[in-house]
Scaffold this active site. Structure first.
Site, PDB file in Angstrom:
ATOM      1  N   CYS A 114     -82.255  34.912  46.673  1.00 11.60           N
ATOM      2  CA  CYS A 114     -82.103  36.298  47.131  1.00 11.60           C
ATOM      3  C   CYS A 114     -81.176  36.370  48.345  1.00 11.60           C
ATOM      4  O   CYS A 114     -81.436  35.737  49.368  1.00 11.60           O
ATOM      5  CB  CYS A 114     -83.460  36.881  47.492  1.00 11.60           C
ATOM      6  SG  CYS A 114     -83.355  38.600  48.069  1.00 11.60           S
ATOM      7  N   HIS A 181     -79.027  31.388  38.921  1.00 12.01           N
ATOM      8  CA  HIS A 181     -78.229  32.612  38.859  1.00 12.01           C
ATOM      9  C   HIS A 181     -76.776  32.197  39.051  1.00 12.01           C
ATOM     10  O   HIS A 181     -76.422  31.664  40.094  1.00 12.01           O
ATOM     11  CB  HIS A 181     -78.666  33.575  39.960  1.00 12.01           C
ATOM     12  CG  HIS A 181     -77.974  34.902  39.900  1.00 12.01           C
ATOM     13  ND1 HIS A 181     -78.567  36.066  40.326  1.00 12.01           N
ATOM     14  CD2 HIS A 181     -76.742  35.258  39.463  1.00 12.01           C
ATOM     15  CE1 HIS A 181     -77.735  37.073  40.151  1.00 12.01           C
ATOM     16  NE2 HIS A 181     -76.610  36.602  39.639  1.00 12.01           N
TER      17      HIS A 181
END
Length: 463
Positions: A114, A181
């Protein structure tokens, strides 16, 4: 070998990605219904979650913070397939959270991707990518400390070599899988996903690699999930925005209309969220109004709404009739504990459990109760122990104020001894007579004129 039996496998799976304010219980259940193999909850910060207590409601298991916020809600339907994702920068605190939730989840994941400030400013999320030693410490502590699989979700680093080196170090900690990711922490959805990085990672480790980040570039339909898996060379695929726009993307038969999905979503909201709100009169009114308007005026689901409401009310009445079976006293040396909480609305004005305990002690010619209260430094929550007749009684739950903590301790004592506590609807026992009920001096919740024993000590050790 025994530890591996029944553990969640991350190979050849499709997963709902962890998404803040999206990955709630209704959305997770919906994704499972439509075909997702694994669902991740929205990231929960360890600093807020490690002080939670577990509360079992009509349909759900809730992890509730001292300020009454539900930090994580789950249910039996997803138990074998839900992954609890946490944000952490502290191995010891991460282990406390993992141990708290491990019996109600299938695996525990650490967020290392994040890029948002609320995560990175505490050294969490993508901030961990520049501190591989801390990554190793956190993951090793979790792997060795809980029985469920441990995973992590990362973003790629600025170079392919650095990314591969990092995931090799991560693999050595013993994690069960790595979600990647395919964007750097500075990149956003408008930037293309780097499938070549994910492929290099998958080729460099022996554990399953879960590809993430293909919603904009590649995944538009169910068939595209396999295309993304192949392009990234990964074992599994994790979907975020594509599933947020329409979670029926997991359906092998093809996606449903948004209207159909919204109707299914409301059914789960009614069954899992109202189950919590129904315990509070004021919140029940709000949830009933909102859900009735949605069900009847927007989606034409009046019959479903009325049936669900009736079922929840019936289950609530059954719980009230049978009592809370989880509230059983635990004896440890000279201390008796019970997981109870003081709810002011359950007692008449000017009446409290402390008053009942004081009057009982006077009637039995015992020394008046003594309350010892401690406060946790990390969240300023309180826990009290009441000492009476050389025995100690304490609630296992922490309260938001010293006054409430003392009342909870008094409740534990009264219930353990089988004494009345003054709840609304309880048969009048005569312990607190009418004069005391009308005495305005007794209106103060802390009963300071009756039994004040000021004793607060700071609790500095970690909980």
């Amino acid at each position: 070998m025994l530890k591996m039996m029944g553990r969640l496998c991350f190979a050849h799976k499709t997963a709902l990605a962890p998404m803040v304010r999206v990955g709630t219980l209704p959305m997770r259940l919906l994704a499972l219904d439509y075909g997702a193999d694994i669902v991740y909850c929205e990231v929960r910060m360890d600093i807020y979650t490690h002080t939670c207590h577990i509360s079992v409601h009509l349909n759900t298991v809730d992890f509730v913070a001292p300020d009454e916020r539900v930090m994580f809600r789950t249910c039996s339907k997803e138990k074998g397939r839900v992954v609890f994702q946490m944000g952490t920068a502290d191995p010891e605190r991460a282990l406390v959270v993992a141990k708290l939730v491990e019996n109600d989840v299938a695996a525990v994941d650490v967020n290392m991707g994040c890029p948002k400030e609320y995560s990175t400013k505490g050294g969490m999320g993508s901030a961990l990518l520049s501190d591989p030693e801390k990554i190793e410490a956190i993951l090793s502590t979790l792997v060795n400390g809980i029985s469920k699989p441990v995973t992590c979700k990362i973003r790629i680093l600025s170079t392919l070599e650095d990314t591969v080196n990092l995931v090799k170090r991560i693999e050595k900690t013993g994690v069960a899988a790595i979600a990647v990711h395919g964007r750097m922490k500075e990149e956003r959805p408008r930037h293309p996903v780097h499938c070549d990085y994910i492929q290099a990672v998958a080729e460099s480790v022996s554990i399953p690699v879960i590809a993430n980040g293909g919603s904009s570039d590649i995944v538009k339909t169910f068939e595209d999930i396999e295309k993304f898996r192949a392009a990234a060379g990964a074992s599994s695929v994790m979907l975020a925005r594509a599933a947020m726009w329409n979670p029926s993307i997991f359906r092998q038969q093809g996606a449903l209309s948004v209207e159909e999905v919204m109707e299914d979503y409301i059914r789960y909201v009614s069954d899992t969220t109202a189950a919590y709100f129904i315990r509070s009169v004021s919140l029940l009114c709000m949830s009933v109004f909102c859900m009735s308007v949605l069900c009847s005026e927007v989606f034409g689901m009046t019959d479903f709404y009325n049936k669900t409401k009736a079922e929840l009310e019936a289950r609530k009445a059954a719980l009230q009739t049978n009592g809370d079976q989880t509230e059983q006293p635990t004896h440890e040396d000279d201390l008796i504990t019970m997981p109870v909480r003081f709810e002011r609305r359950d007692y008449p004005p000017q009446i409290t459990p402390k008053m009942y305990l004081l009057e009982w002690s006077r009637k039995e010619k015992l020394d008046q109760p003594v309350y010892e209260t401690e406060q946790r430094t990390q969240d300023r929550a309180f826990q009290s122990t009441v000492i009476i007749d050389n025995k100690k009684y304490r609630s296992a739950l922490w309260e938001k104020s010293k006054k409430f903590a003392e009342q909870a301790a008094a409740i534990v004592c009264l219930r353990t001894l089988g004494l009345p506590e003054g709840r609304i609807g309880e048969e009048h026992s005569g312990l607190v007579n009418k004069r005391k009920r009308d005495d305005k001096k007794c209106a103060a919740l802390d009963d300071s004129d009756l039994c004040r024993q000021p004793f607060i000590k700071k609790k500095n050790k970690k909980q």
